[in-house]
Design a protein around this motif. Structure first.
Motif, short mmCIF file in Angstrom:
data_model
loop_
_atom_site.label_atom_id
_atom_site.label_comp_id
_atom_site.label_asym_id
_atom_site.label_seq_id
_atom_site.Cartn_x
_atom_site.Cartn_y
_atom_site.Cartn_z
N PHE A 35 24.56 -16.92 -10.64
CA PHE A 35 24.80 -17.03 -12.07
C PHE A 35 25.85 -18.09 -12.36
CE2 PHE A 35 27.13 -15.73 -15.89
CZ PHE A 35 26.11 -15.77 -16.80
N GLY A 36 26.96 -18.05 -11.63
CA GLY A 36 28.02 -19.04 -11.83
C GLY A 36 27.58 -20.45 -11.49
N LEU A 37 26.83 -20.59 -10.40
CA LEU A 37 26.34 -21.90 -9.99
C LEU A 37 25.37 -22.47 -11.02
CD1 LEU A 37 26.23 -24.03 -7.72
CD2 LEU A 37 24.27 -22.77 -6.82
N SER A 38 24.45 -21.63 -11.49
CA SER A 38 23.49 -22.10 -12.49
C SER A 38 24.18 -22.40 -13.82
CB SER A 38 22.37 -21.09 -12.69
OG SER A 38 22.86 -19.88 -13.23
N LEU A 39 25.15 -21.59 -14.19
CA LEU A 39 25.90 -21.84 -15.43
C LEU A 39 26.61 -23.18 -15.36
CD1 LEU A 39 27.04 -20.80 -18.16
CD2 LEU A 39 28.92 -19.82 -16.84
N TYR A 40 27.28 -23.45 -14.26
CA TYR A 40 27.99 -24.71 -14.09
C TYR A 40 27.03 -25.90 -14.09
CZ TYR A 40 30.78 -28.39 -11.99
OH TYR A 40 31.40 -29.58 -11.74
N ASP A 41 25.95 -25.79 -13.31
CA ASP A 41 25.00 -26.88 -13.19
C ASP A 41 24.32 -27.19 -14.53
OD1 ASP A 41 23.48 -28.84 -11.79
OD2 ASP A 41 21.78 -27.44 -11.76
N ILE A 42 23.91 -26.16 -15.23
CA ILE A 42 23.20 -26.38 -16.50
C ILE A 42 24.16 -26.90 -17.57
CG2 ILE A 42 21.97 -25.19 -18.35
CD1 ILE A 42 20.62 -23.54 -16.13
N ARG A 43 25.39 -26.41 -17.58
CA ARG A 43 26.37 -26.95 -18.54
C ARG A 43 26.63 -28.43 -18.31
NH1 ARG A 43 29.32 -23.14 -22.13
NH2 ARG A 43 27.90 -21.40 -21.94
N GLN A 44 26.63 -28.83 -17.04
CA GLN A 44 26.82 -30.24 -16.72
C GLN A 44 25.64 -31.09 -17.17
OE1 GLN A 44 29.56 -31.74 -15.31
NE2 GLN A 44 30.54 -29.76 -15.56
N ARG A 45 24.49 -30.47 -17.31
CA ARG A 45 23.28 -31.22 -17.65
C ARG A 45 22.88 -31.08 -19.12
NH1 ARG A 45 19.00 -30.19 -12.96
NH2 ARG A 45 18.10 -32.05 -13.87
N TYR A 46 23.76 -30.55 -19.97
CA TYR A 46 23.42 -30.38 -21.39
C TYR A 46 23.05 -31.71 -22.05
CZ TYR A 46 24.48 -25.48 -22.46
OH TYR A 46 24.44 -24.13 -22.57
N ARG A 47 23.77 -32.77 -21.73
CA ARG A 47 23.46 -34.06 -22.35
C ARG A 47 22.08 -34.54 -21.93
NH1 ARG A 47 26.90 -39.63 -22.62
NH2 ARG A 47 25.47 -40.61 -24.08
N GLU A 48 21.74 -34.38 -20.65
CA GLU A 48 20.41 -34.75 -20.18
C GLU A 48 19.34 -33.92 -20.88
OE1 GLU A 48 17.67 -34.38 -16.16
OE2 GLU A 48 19.82 -33.97 -16.02
N ILE A 49 19.59 -32.64 -21.04
CA ILE A 49 18.63 -31.77 -21.73
C ILE A 49 18.45 -32.22 -23.17
CG2 ILE A 49 18.25 -29.40 -22.51
CD1 ILE A 49 19.81 -28.51 -19.97
N ALA A 50 19.56 -32.54 -23.83
CA ALA A 50 19.49 -32.99 -25.22
C ALA A 50 18.69 -34.29 -25.33
CB ALA A 50 20.89 -33.18 -25.78
N LEU A 51 18.95 -35.23 -24.43
CA LEU A 51 18.20 -36.49 -24.46
C LEU A 51 16.71 -36.26 -24.20
CD1 LEU A 51 20.64 -38.89 -22.60
CD2 LEU A 51 19.99 -38.96 -25.01
N ARG A 52 16.39 -35.39 -23.30
CA ARG A 52 14.98 -35.09 -23.03
C ARG A 52 14.31 -34.45 -24.24
NH1 ARG A 52 13.20 -35.60 -17.78
NH2 ARG A 52 14.84 -35.99 -16.25
N LYS A 53 15.05 -33.57 -24.94
CA LYS A 53 14.48 -32.93 -26.13
C LYS A 53 14.26 -33.95 -27.25
CE LYS A 53 15.59 -28.80 -27.41
NZ LYS A 53 16.34 -27.62 -27.84
#
Length: 141
Positions: A35-53
């Motif tokens: 959970f902690g690893l996925s939370l950290y990894d996904i938070r780091q990739r928010y900008r990438e997710i936003a650009l993809r959306k």
């Protein structure tokens, strides 16, 4: 004679309870780690997710992108763990008078349970990341 058997089985039951308790504790700790690893990894990739959306990616595409990495890791972990566990169990039980067979179904059930728990933990974070508003993320960057 029956008192001796009861004493031996009581000791085995106590040992089994200890193993089950620690196995449950290890499972909980590993879920928290994932959970902690996925939370950290996904938070780091928010900008990438936003650009993809913004560029038209669907929630399903983003979910597959984020989950794929963890599924590869899980597969690699099982590829290493299955032979190791088989060797340890076989070595531990080699002197037993009556041995329970080690079947492939044991490993398949473990893989399915691990996969389900891991995917459940991970999808909660991914679902939250897919729902983010790209405008808010880009504004904060």
């Amino acid at each position: 004679m029956s008192e001796q058997v009861l004493t031996i089985t009581d000791e085995d039951k106590r040992t089994t309870r200890i193993y089950v308790t620690f196995a449950g504790l290890v499972i909980c700790i590993s879920c928290l780690g994932l959970f902690g690893l996925s939370l950290y990894d996904i938070r780091q990739r928010y900008r990438e997710i936003a650009l993809r959306k913004v560029n038209g990616a669907t929630g399903r595409q983003i979910t597959i992108l984020l989950v794929k990495k963890y599924l590869y890791t899980l597969g690699a972990a099982f590829a290493v763990a299955i032979p190791l566990v088989y060797y340890v169990i076989d070595n531990y039980t080699k002197d037993f008078a009556v041995k329970a067979p080690i079947s492939i179904s044991l490993f398949v059930v473990d893989f399915i349970l691990t996969w389900a728990v891991s995917l459940g933990t991970l999808l909660w974070q991914v679902r939250k990341a897919v729902r983010i508003n790209p405008a808010l993320i880009m504004k904060n960057e």
